[in-house]
Design a protein around this motif. Structure first.
Motif, PDB file in Angstrom:
ATOM      1  N   LEU A   1     139.316 -98.857  11.601  1.00  0.00           N
ATOM      2  CA  LEU A   1     138.890 -97.869  12.596  1.00  0.00           C
ATOM      3  C   LEU A   1     138.342 -96.611  11.940  1.00  0.00           C
ATOM      4  O   LEU A   1     137.420 -95.981  12.469  1.00  0.00           O
ATOM      5  N   ALA A   2     138.911 -96.224  10.814  1.00  0.00           N
ATOM      6  CA  ALA A   2     138.487 -94.985  10.156  1.00  0.00           C
ATOM      7  C   ALA A   2     137.071 -95.077   9.600  1.00  0.00           C
ATOM      8  O   ALA A   2     136.464 -94.042   9.295  1.00  0.00           O
ATOM      9  N   LYS A   3     136.520 -96.275   9.473  1.00  0.00           N
ATOM     10  CA  LYS A   3     135.172 -96.454   8.914  1.00  0.00           C
ATOM     11  C   LYS A   3     134.088 -96.507   9.983  1.00  0.00           C
ATOM     12  O   LYS A   3     132.912 -96.600   9.646  1.00  0.00           O
ATOM     13  N   LEU A   4     134.462 -96.458  11.262  1.00  0.00           N
ATOM     14  CA  LEU A   4     133.482 -96.566  12.339  1.00  0.00           C
ATOM     15  C   LEU A   4     132.806 -95.224  12.580  1.00  0.00           C
ATOM     16  O   LEU A   4     133.369 -94.158  12.316  1.00  0.00           O
ATOM     17  N   ASN A   5     131.596 -95.289  13.118  1.00  0.00           N
ATOM     18  CA  ASN A   5     130.839 -94.061  13.347  1.00  0.00           C
ATOM     19  C   ASN A   5     129.785 -94.315  14.419  1.00  0.00           C
ATOM     20  O   ASN A   5     129.130 -95.356  14.423  1.00  0.00           O
ATOM     21  N   LEU A   6     129.633 -93.364  15.350  1.00  0.00           N
ATOM     22  CA  LEU A   6     128.615 -93.435  16.394  1.00  0.00           C
ATOM     23  C   LEU A   6     128.251 -92.014  16.806  1.00  0.00           C
ATOM     24  O   LEU A   6     129.101 -91.253  17.260  1.00  0.00           O
ATOM     25  N   GLU A   7     126.993 -91.675  16.605  1.00  0.00           N
ATOM     26  CA  GLU A   7     126.512 -90.349  16.985  1.00  0.00           C
ATOM     27  C   GLU A   7     126.222 -90.323  18.483  1.00  0.00           C
ATOM     28  O   GLU A   7     125.506 -91.183  19.004  1.00  0.00           O
ATOM     29  N   THR A   8     126.783 -89.325  19.162  1.00  0.00           N
ATOM     30  CA  THR A   8     126.649 -89.179  20.610  1.00  0.00           C
ATOM     31  C   THR A   8     126.344 -87.722  20.936  1.00  0.00           C
ATOM     32  O   THR A   8     126.786 -86.807  20.231  1.00  0.00           O
ATOM     33  N   GLY A   9     125.600 -87.536  22.007  1.00  0.00           N
ATOM     34  CA  GLY A   9     125.252 -86.183  22.419  1.00  0.00           C
ATOM     35  C   GLY A   9     126.421 -85.445  23.047  1.00  0.00           C
ATOM     36  O   GLY A   9     127.553 -85.939  23.107  1.00  0.00           O
ATOM     37  N   ASP A  10     126.146 -84.239  23.527  1.00  0.00           N
ATOM     38  CA  ASP A  10     127.183 -83.396  24.126  1.00  0.00           C
ATOM     39  C   ASP A  10     127.547 -83.819  25.540  1.00  0.00           C
ATOM     40  O   ASP A  10     128.523 -83.302  26.098  1.00  0.00           O
ATOM     41  N   GLY A  11     126.804 -84.718  26.125  1.00  0.00           N
ATOM     42  CA  GLY A  11     127.111 -85.175  27.475  1.00  0.00           C
ATOM     43  C   GLY A  11     126.517 -84.270  28.544  1.00  0.00           C
ATOM     44  O   GLY A  11     125.990 -83.188  28.270  1.00  0.00           O
ATOM     45  N   GLU A  12     126.611 -84.714  29.793  1.00  0.00           N
ATOM     46  CA  GLU A  12     126.076 -83.968  30.928  1.00  0.00           C
ATOM     47  C   GLU A  12     127.086 -83.990  32.071  1.00  0.00           C
ATOM     48  O   GLU A  12     127.872 -84.929  32.216  1.00  0.00           O
ATOM     49  N   ASP A  13     127.068 -82.941  32.873  1.00  0.00           N
ATOM     50  CA  ASP A  13     127.969 -82.846  34.013  1.00  0.00           C
ATOM     51  C   ASP A  13     127.438 -83.702  35.162  1.00  0.00           C
ATOM     52  O   ASP A  13     126.245 -83.656  35.496  1.00  0.00           O
ATOM     53  N   VAL A  14     128.350 -84.463  35.781  1.00  0.00           N
ATOM     54  CA  VAL A  14     128.009 -85.260  36.952  1.00  0.00           C
ATOM     55  C   VAL A  14     128.475 -84.568  38.216  1.00  0.00           C
ATOM     56  O   VAL A  14     127.737 -84.464  39.201  1.00  0.00           O
ATOM     57  N   ASP A  15     129.720 -84.058  38.207  1.00  0.00           N
ATOM     58  CA  ASP A  15     130.259 -83.374  39.372  1.00  0.00           C
ATOM     59  C   ASP A  15     131.441 -82.520  38.933  1.00  0.00           C
ATOM     60  O   ASP A  15     132.112 -82.818  37.931  1.00  0.00           O
ATOM     61  N   ASN A  16     131.728 -81.444  39.714  1.00  0.00           N
ATOM     62  CA  ASN A  16     132.819 -80.523  39.417  1.00  0.00           C
ATOM     63  C   ASN A  16     133.686 -80.344  40.652  1.00  0.00           C
ATOM     64  O   ASN A  16     133.175 -80.233  41.773  1.00  0.00           O
ATOM     65  N   TYR A  17     134.998 -80.277  40.453  1.00  0.00           N
ATOM     66  CA  TYR A  17     135.952 -80.142  41.551  1.00  0.00           C
ATOM     67  C   TYR A  17     137.029 -79.130  41.165  1.00  0.00           C
ATOM     68  O   TYR A  17     137.313 -78.918  39.976  1.00  0.00           O
ATOM     69  N   GLY A  18     137.661 -78.540  42.171  1.00  0.00           N
ATOM     70  CA  GLY A  18     138.795 -77.653  41.963  1.00  0.00           C
ATOM     71  C   GLY A  18     138.403 -76.194  41.801  1.00  0.00           C
ATOM     72  O   GLY A  18     137.291 -75.768  42.132  1.00  0.00           O
ATOM     73  N   PHE A  19     139.321 -75.400  41.276  1.00  0.00           N
ATOM     74  CA  PHE A  19     139.093 -73.977  41.043  1.00  0.00           C
ATOM     75  C   PHE A  19     139.866 -73.557  39.801  1.00  0.00           C
ATOM     76  O   PHE A  19     140.786 -74.251  39.344  1.00  0.00           O
ATOM     77  N   LEU A  20     139.508 -72.394  39.281  1.00  0.00           N
ATOM     78  CA  LEU A  20     140.154 -71.839  38.092  1.00  0.00           C
ATOM     79  C   LEU A  20     140.522 -70.384  38.342  1.00  0.00           C
ATOM     80  O   LEU A  20     139.746 -69.633  38.952  1.00  0.00           O
ATOM     81  N   SER A  21     141.701 -70.007  37.848  1.00  0.00           N
ATOM     82  CA  SER A  21     142.116 -68.604  37.876  1.00  0.00           C
ATOM     83  C   SER A  21     141.731 -67.953  36.557  1.00  0.00           C
ATOM     84  O   SER A  21     141.584 -68.622  35.524  1.00  0.00           O
TER      85      SER A  21
END
Length: 591
Positions: A218-238
């Protein structure tokens, strides 16, 4: 040589009527050497030895077994001569001086010349005393700090002026250990009992093992991936209370940790209604929560057992967890050199056992994240909390759920996308007035003198002056836990990860705690400090996905071996982990 010449040569050799070997009367250059029978049970040594001669104490410059062989070189030499020439004058090493080699004259005719340059640098240190650093040790010792040829040599190490005793007590050798009779640094303690932990889930006979994966792979595996994108947001934050960011370890910063009367939801993947809707719309092929995904990405750092339930439905794959799974609890000193012992392993202090510490750390994290926010000011998202019903009477705690999509495709022809539900704990205003999202976690200190503390420093006295050392120790003792928290913050695209330091008010009481301070880190920078490679984590995820996609539809369980760095993939019946729910339902109908 032609056959005729060879036969003529053999015919010219004299014959021996009484036995094998040359006759006694054969004239040769060794007429003065008498013939004698030899014993076939005698030990034969080397015919010649070209290694370095030994010193005065019978040990060569490298010491060890080679120096031991020097003492018996003459004995082996005489035995070889007896075997070659057969003489009873040398029957037994050291019994005759007929073949003894007189080396006194030859030894006096030459001397060893050291053609390597030696450098001596002198500087003042240790309170003004003279300190001499030698490039090579006396007696031809190694320049790397090894022991010299003579018993009094101090090769390569540093020696204070005026100290010529030659004793190497307190000196560090080139391997990091102390010289003399001290134990070498890093030497394994073989007298410690082997840890035999119980598995996180009992493997039943009907389970079929499909794969076994070692952590080294497992330690030898590697895959470059982007930062991702938001699909949906829920809830609230204080909004985060900045008063907790006072100098860590100071008295005004110490606050009592109070249990909060707030409810926070953490449903599993298959019970999330938002994920079910996204799966029906074919927004992705893989679905998971940040708790499950971070454990899979940081699997090579894990020591304690855990398990992940994987469900394949058509082309969709769900990474799930059981009710009461180990993934819901926070571990303590999992990666320490001597982690806490269970009560069955001889730990008499029950509050410092792994299970009790895990429950304590989970309680601290849940209440710490809710206590460090100001409930009066909130930041709302487009959608309300998807898990909160109007029938619930308990107030809702600060929590936001962001569903984010990542591209795990290896090529454009076969797109593979993953949607993960991430969590945020608070929000904070920047000096420019913009909102900055936070994840809030807490490290806990239990008892520095207890077994399993991992050599942690006293936070009350060292947190303000040696914060770096405290954090470095936590990175060593809780590598897996911190790596998971960092991965979750990066998956949620959090701007800052707040780490609180919570300690017991009394080391013998695990019910009362105080907050000593809070420190903020940028997730990416913190990942670099602890050598966390997200590309390796994505490579692990993609490998498990490909492995399950080649299997038929059904339910699978990925189990971490409790005592070995190994993952095992099992195929299980579809009703696995649902029997207790069915039995409860049947019991309710009977009532």
């Amino acid at each position: 040589m032609a056959p005729l010449e060879l036969n003529a040569l053999i015919a010219a050799l004299p014959e021996h009527e009484n036995g094998w070997g040359p006759p006694v009367s054969v004239e040769s250059a060794l007429d003065e050497v008498p013939y004698a029978p030899y014993s076939k049970g005698d030990k034969l040594g080397r015919m010649a030895d070209w290694t370095t001669d030994s010193g005065k104490d019978g040990r060569d410059q490298r010491g060890g077994r080679q120096g031991y062989n020097r003492n018996y070189r003459g004995k082996y030499f005489l035995q070889c001569l007896r075997y070659a020439y057969g003489t009873d004058q040398v029957y037994g090493a050291g019994t005759s001086s007929l073949f003894s080699y007189q080396h006194a004259e030859d030894e006096a005719s030459f001397s060893v010349v050291d053609n390597q340059r030696t450098s001596t640098k002198t500087r003042t240190g240790f309170g003004g005393r003279m300190t001499t650093f030698r490039g090579r040790g006396r007696g031809g010792g190694s320049a790397r700090g090894g022991r010299g040829g003579s018993a009094g040599g101090s090769g390569g190490g540093f020696q204070r002026a005026g100290d010529r005793s030659g004793r190497d007590q307190g000196r560090f050798d080139n391997r990091g250990g102390r010289g003399g009779r001290g134990r070498r640094f890093g030497w394994k303690d073989y007298d410690k009992p082997q840890r035999n932990r119980d598995a996180s889930v009992a493997v039943k006979p009907e389970w079929k093992m499909l794969e076994e994966i070692d952590f080294n792979r497992l330690a030898k595996l590697n895959l470059e991936t982007g930062d991702g994108e938001d699909v949906d947001n829920y809830g609230f934050l204080s909004y985060y209370d900045r008063s907790y960011d006072k100098a860590a370890g100071t008295k005004p910063a110490e606050r009592k940790l109070v249990a909060q009367d707030r409810v926070v939801f953490n449903p599993t993947t298959t019970e999330d209604p938002v994920i079910q809707q996204l799966a029906e719309k074919d927004e992705a092929t893989i679905f998971a929560t940040d708790s499950v995904l971070s454990m899979l990405m940081c699997a090579p750092r894990s020591v304690y057992p855990w398990d992940i339930v994987i469900v394949r439905e058509g082309k969709r794959l769900f990474f799930d967890k059981r009710d009461g799974s180990q993934l819901d609890f926070v571990s303590v000193n999992e990666n320490a050199a001597d982690p806490p012992l269970e009560a069955s392993e001889g730990n008499k202090d029950s509050i410092n056992a792994p299970h009790a510490l895990s429950m304590e750390a989970t309680f601290i994290n849940q209440n710490f994240a809710l206590q460090t926010v100001n409930e009066e000011s909130k930041h709302g998202f487009e959608n309300p909390n998807p898990f909160y019903n109007e029938e619930d009477t308990e107030p809702l705690g600060s929590k936001a759920y962001k569903y984010r999509r990542f591209d795990l495709s290896l090529n454009e022809e076969e797109p593979v996308h993953l949607i993960v539900r991430t969590e945020l704990d608070a929000v904070m205003k920047t000096p420019s007035g913009e909102d900055m999202f936070l994840t809030v976690r807490a490290l806990n200190e239990f008892d520095g003198r207890a077994q399993g503390s991992g050599g942690a420093l006293d936070w009350r006295t060292k947190l303000s002056s040696q914060r770096g050392a405290v954090v470095a120790t936590e990175m060593k003792n809780n590598s897996c836990k911190l790596a998971r928290w960092t991965a979750q913050a990066i998956l949620a695209k959090a701007d800052v990860m707040k780490l609180g330091f919570v300690s017991r008010a009394n080391p013998k009481d695990n019910n009362r705690h105080v907050i000593l301070g809070v420190v903020g880190y940028k997730p990416r920078e913190f990942a670099n400090q602890m050598n966390l490679n997200l590309s390796n984590g994505w490579g692990i995820v993609r490998t498990i996905v490909d492995m399950c996609m080649h299997m038929p539809e059904g339910k699978y369980v990925l189990v971490k071996d409790p005592n070995r760095p190994v993952l095992r993939l099992y195929e299980v019946p579809p009703s696995t982990f649902e029997e207790h729910e069915d039995s409860k339902a049947v019991g309710g109908d009977d009532d």
